[in-house]
Design an enzyme around this catalytic site. Structure first.
Site, PDB file in Angstrom:
ATOM      1  N   ARG A  76       4.268  -1.007 -11.689  1.00 56.90           N
ATOM      2  CA  ARG A  76       4.222  -0.312 -10.415  1.00 56.90           C
ATOM      3  C   ARG A  76       3.409  -1.098  -9.412  1.00 56.90           C
ATOM      4  O   ARG A  76       2.394  -1.706  -9.742  1.00 56.90           O
ATOM      5  CB  ARG A  76       3.677   1.098 -10.588  1.00 56.90           C
ATOM      6  CG  ARG A  76       2.266   1.138 -11.100  1.00 56.90           C
ATOM      7  CD  ARG A  76       1.874   2.548 -11.428  1.00 56.90           C
ATOM      8  NE  ARG A  76       0.452   2.671 -11.636  1.00 56.90           N
ATOM      9  CZ  ARG A  76      -0.154   3.777 -12.018  1.00 56.90           C
ATOM     10  NH1 ARG A  76       0.553   4.870 -12.230  1.00 56.90           N
ATOM     11  NH2 ARG A  76      -1.450   3.817 -12.157  1.00 56.90           N
TER      12      ARG A  76
ATOM     13  N   ARG B 242      -5.407   6.364  -8.383  1.00 56.53           N
ATOM     14  CA  ARG B 242      -6.654   5.822  -7.838  1.00 56.53           C
ATOM     15  C   ARG B 242      -7.448   6.851  -7.067  1.00 56.53           C
ATOM     16  O   ARG B 242      -8.653   6.885  -7.100  1.00 56.53           O
ATOM     17  CB  ARG B 242      -6.351   4.658  -6.893  1.00 56.53           C
ATOM     18  CG  ARG B 242      -6.447   3.311  -7.520  1.00 56.53           C
ATOM     19  CD  ARG B 242      -6.770   2.230  -6.516  1.00 56.53           C
ATOM     20  NE  ARG B 242      -5.932   2.184  -5.355  1.00 56.53           N
ATOM     21  CZ  ARG B 242      -4.729   1.637  -5.309  1.00 56.53           C
ATOM     22  NH1 ARG B 242      -4.218   1.128  -6.403  1.00 56.53           N
ATOM     23  NH2 ARG B 242      -4.018   1.617  -4.205  1.00 56.53           N
TER      24      ARG B 242
ATOM     25  N   CYS C 239       7.006  -4.407  -4.674  1.00 61.76           N
ATOM     26  CA  CYS C 239       6.491  -4.253  -3.320  1.00 61.76           C
ATOM     27  C   CYS C 239       7.584  -3.808  -2.355  1.00 61.76           C
ATOM     28  O   CYS C 239       8.703  -4.316  -2.414  1.00 61.76           O
ATOM     29  CB  CYS C 239       5.943  -5.619  -2.911  1.00 61.76           C
ATOM     30  SG  CYS C 239       5.646  -5.787  -1.197  1.00 61.76           S
TER      31      CYS C 239
ATOM     32  N   MET D 191       0.810  -1.763  -6.592  1.00 58.80           N
ATOM     33  CA  MET D 191      -0.502  -1.131  -6.453  1.00 58.80           C
ATOM     34  C   MET D 191      -0.550  -0.223  -5.228  1.00 58.80           C
ATOM     35  O   MET D 191      -1.465   0.562  -5.074  1.00 58.80           O
ATOM     36  CB  MET D 191      -1.594  -2.202  -6.386  1.00 58.80           C
ATOM     37  CG  MET D 191      -1.804  -2.905  -7.709  1.00 58.80           C
ATOM     38  SD  MET D 191      -2.200  -1.741  -9.033  1.00 58.80           S
ATOM     39  CE  MET D 191      -3.892  -1.323  -8.600  1.00 58.80           C
TER      40      MET D 191
HETATM   41  P1  XMP Z   1       5.368 -10.399  -8.552  1.00 55.32           P
HETATM   42  O1  XMP Z   1       6.575 -10.786  -7.755  1.00 55.32           O
HETATM   43  O2  XMP Z   1       4.889 -11.484  -9.436  1.00 55.32           O
HETATM   44  O3  XMP Z   1       4.223 -10.155  -7.464  1.00 55.32           O
HETATM   45  O4  XMP Z   1       5.537  -9.106  -9.266  1.00 55.32           O
HETATM   46  C1  XMP Z   1       2.935  -9.714  -7.770  1.00 55.32           C
HETATM   47  C2  XMP Z   1       2.197  -9.389  -6.491  1.00 55.32           C
HETATM   48  O5  XMP Z   1       2.798  -8.297  -5.791  1.00 55.32           O
HETATM   49  C3  XMP Z   1       1.828  -7.759  -4.898  1.00 55.32           C
HETATM   50  N1  XMP Z   1       1.847  -6.307  -4.986  1.00 55.32           N
HETATM   51  C4  XMP Z   1       2.200  -5.477  -3.994  1.00 55.32           C
HETATM   52  N2  XMP Z   1       2.574  -5.734  -2.737  1.00 55.32           N
HETATM   53  N3  XMP Z   1       2.822  -3.412  -2.362  1.00 55.32           N
HETATM   54  C5  XMP Z   1       2.847  -4.680  -1.910  1.00 55.32           C
HETATM   55  O6  XMP Z   1       3.127  -4.906  -0.730  1.00 55.32           O
HETATM   56  C6  XMP Z   1       2.458  -3.076  -3.624  1.00 55.32           C
HETATM   57  O7  XMP Z   1       2.455  -1.912  -4.012  1.00 55.32           O
HETATM   58  C7  XMP Z   1       2.126  -4.171  -4.475  1.00 55.32           C
HETATM   59  N4  XMP Z   1       1.694  -4.220  -5.762  1.00 55.32           N
HETATM   60  C8  XMP Z   1       1.531  -5.559  -6.027  1.00 55.32           C
HETATM   61  C9  XMP Z   1       0.489  -8.310  -5.312  1.00 55.32           C
HETATM   62  O8  XMP Z   1       0.110  -9.279  -4.351  1.00 55.32           O
HETATM   63  C10 XMP Z   1       0.780  -8.906  -6.666  1.00 55.32           C
HETATM   64  O9  XMP Z   1      -0.099  -9.943  -7.031  1.00 55.32           O
END
Ligand code: XMP
Length: 510
Positions: free
Chosen positions: A418, A429, A327, A420
């Site tokens: 990656r 998507r 993120c 989301m």
């Molecule tokens: P971890 O730290 O376990 O977190 O890899 C997983 C969570 O990250 C979030 N997530 C994102 N947040 N941009 C964001 O701001 C993104 O592109 C993104 N992709 C995932 C999401 O809440 C996930 O469960």
């Protein structure tokens, strides 16, 4: 009635003390002081780790795999549910392309259950080509065969069609017919089924009514697996549970309807900023058609955000603005809340309700899980921790990595994780392969793509995490996860140590 996971209500003085310490802080800013230990063995089979995912769904393990297209599809969701957690199938499929996500849900729901109520079936007149296609599509090796009136006519297994040229042949030509099968009339318990299957030495037992119509199918494999997986998350029919994410705009209502039809157990309205007018509308619209579906909504990271979702009657709230491994929201926007602070703030809001919190993101070492579950999470959602495992989607790529001590490069297997909201995930998507990077940049990515070393099964990771969580419970002087939370919130000052920079280095820099 499940007892509350956190003391209810939380002590006001405890809240004030903890809130003060966690402001601007996250997991790695803390240690917990060891207490007098009362458990004899740190054994995850003996220590109660049960928790609540939503108002109605309980889990035996506080783990949720993230709805990310490089983390959770059917294979990951199956392992998570078998181990006592749950997986949320991502919505990283293109708009209008609902069936691929539905199929993932169906695969999980059919994977292993006590009694398969509606097993995949073909008619006697179907061609073997059709039967083979159904086996491939459904990843099921035995099909139930029915006649034109829907009565059981036989079973067709992969072995029956293995070395035949399927073109001209029909299912009736290769199936094991009804008169060669052991069949049970009427309903049967799993114990009954096991007895019959042992006595008659069969591995599959179809159940039929007096009219010969199929009531269900029991397989010996399912019975054995049920026994081996005592913590599995199952619905009332013995099927594994699974969740699925939907958006808050576009095809989300149609997607929700199809997922519910496929038997999804919980829906997650998951958007980057869940404290928003978009979320308000999405929940209202969804609830009109599906007032009773278990609904998780997020993400939020403040007390106001939690209250907003609580007031809208959701069944669980997902907490986390920017802690995730893939993120970049905080870097690109300067908005976000350190995850420890977010969890405590949100916990204070839901403390008098029965709405659980999911601590989403930022758990990069196993010890952080205990903190996430103490500070406020009833469960924790993890993405990067499971990326790179066998069950995560995506191919393994080999990259050259330099080993400095040996002065040579070796090929190391990696998988991709990656965000989301990364350009790559958005590109897939939105069906915009041809768009160039500059056009996509304009969309405003808040995630990135990273390579993570390929590792073994997510099952091993979950089991290791649970062992470490039991160790945390033991160090914390508690005998269950619930007890650990109760003790912490009764006297947080006995536990919480805020670290100096050098103490943090001593603790977490390795
Ligand atoms: P971890 O730290 O376990 O977190 O890899 C997983 C969570 O990250 C979030 N997530 C994102 N947040 N941009 C964001 O701001 C993104 O592109 C993104 N992709 C995932 C999401 O809440 C996930 O469960």
């Amino acid at each position: 009635m499940v007892p509350p996971e956190f003391p209810r209500p939380l002590d006001r003085a405890a809240i004030a003390f903890v809130l003060d310490l966690v402001r601007g802080a996250t997991f790695d800013d803390f240690l917990l002081a060891p207490q007098f230990s009362v458990v004899e063995r740190r054994d995850p089979r003996a220590i109660d780790l049960s928790c609540r995912l939503t108002r109605r769904i309980s889990l035996k393990r506080p783990i949720v795999s993230a709805n990310m297209d490089t983390v959770t599809r059917a294979p990951m969701a199956i392992v998570q549910a078998e181990e006592g957690g749950i997986g949320i199938i991502d919505r990283g499929f293109r708009p209008g392309d609902i069936q691929p996500q539905v199929r993932e849900v169906e695969i999980v729901k059919r994977t292993q259950h006590g009694i398969i109520r509606d097993p995949y079936s073909v008619t006697v007149d179907a061609t073997l080509t059709e039967a083979k296609a159904l086996m491939t599509r459904s990843r099921v090796g035995t099909l139930v065969v029915t006649d034109a009136n829907g009565r059981l006519a036989g079973l067709l297994t992969e072995r029956d069609i293995r070395f035949v040229t399927p073109d001209r042949l029909r299912v009736r030509d290769r199936m094991t017919p009804l008169d060669h099968l052991v069949v049970h009339r009427g309903p049967a318990s799993l114990a009954d089924a096991q007895r019959i299957m042992t006595e008659r030495r069969v591995k599959k037992l179809p159940l039929v009514d007096d009219d010969g119509r199929l009531l269900g199918l029991i397989t010996s494999r399912d019975i054995v697996r049920q026994r081996k997986l005592p913590f599995a998350t199952r619905d009332e029919h013995g099927r594994l549970m699974v969740g699925a994410a939907i958006g808050a705009t576009g095809d989300y209502l149609e997607r929700a309807a199809e997922l519910i039809k496929a038997g999804v157990d919980v829906l997650v309205i998951d958007i980057a900023h869940g404290h928003s007018v978009v979320m308000d509308r999405a929940i209202a619209e969804l609830r009109k058609g599906h007032p009773d579906v278990d609904l998780i909504a997020g993400n939020i990271g403040t007390a106001e955000g939690a209250k907003f979702l609580l007031d809208r009657g959701v069944d669980a709230i997902k907490v986390g603005i920017g802690p995730g491994g893939g993120c970049t929201t905080r870097m690109t926007t300067s908005f976000g809340v350190p995850q420890a602070q977010a969890l405590v703030e949100c916990r204070t809001v839901v403390a008098d309700s029965d709405v659980p919190l999911i601590a989403d993101g930022g758990i990069r070492r196993h010890g952080a899980l205990a903190l996430a579950l103490i500070f406020g999470g009833d469960t924790a959602m993890l993405g990067s921790a499971f990326a790179g495992t066998e069950e995560a989607p995506g191919e393994i790529v080999h990259k050259s990595v330099l080993l400095p001590e040996q002065q040579k490069a070796v090929k190391v297997p990696f998988k991709v994780l990656r965000g989301m909201a990364s350009l790559e995930a958005i590109r897939d998507r939105l069906d915009v392969e041809d768009a160039d990077r500059v056009e996509l940049e304009a969309i405003g990515a808040e995630g990135m793509e990273i390579s993570v070393p390929a590792r073994g099964s997510a099952r091993t990771i979950v089991r290791d995490m649970m062992k470490h969580l039991c160790s945390s419970i033991s160090y914390g002087g508690a005998d269950s996860l619930r007890d650990l939370r109760a003790r912490f919130w009764a006297t947080p000052s006995a536990y919480l140590i805020k670290l100096s920079a050098s103490a943090r280095r001593e603790s977490y820099d390795r």
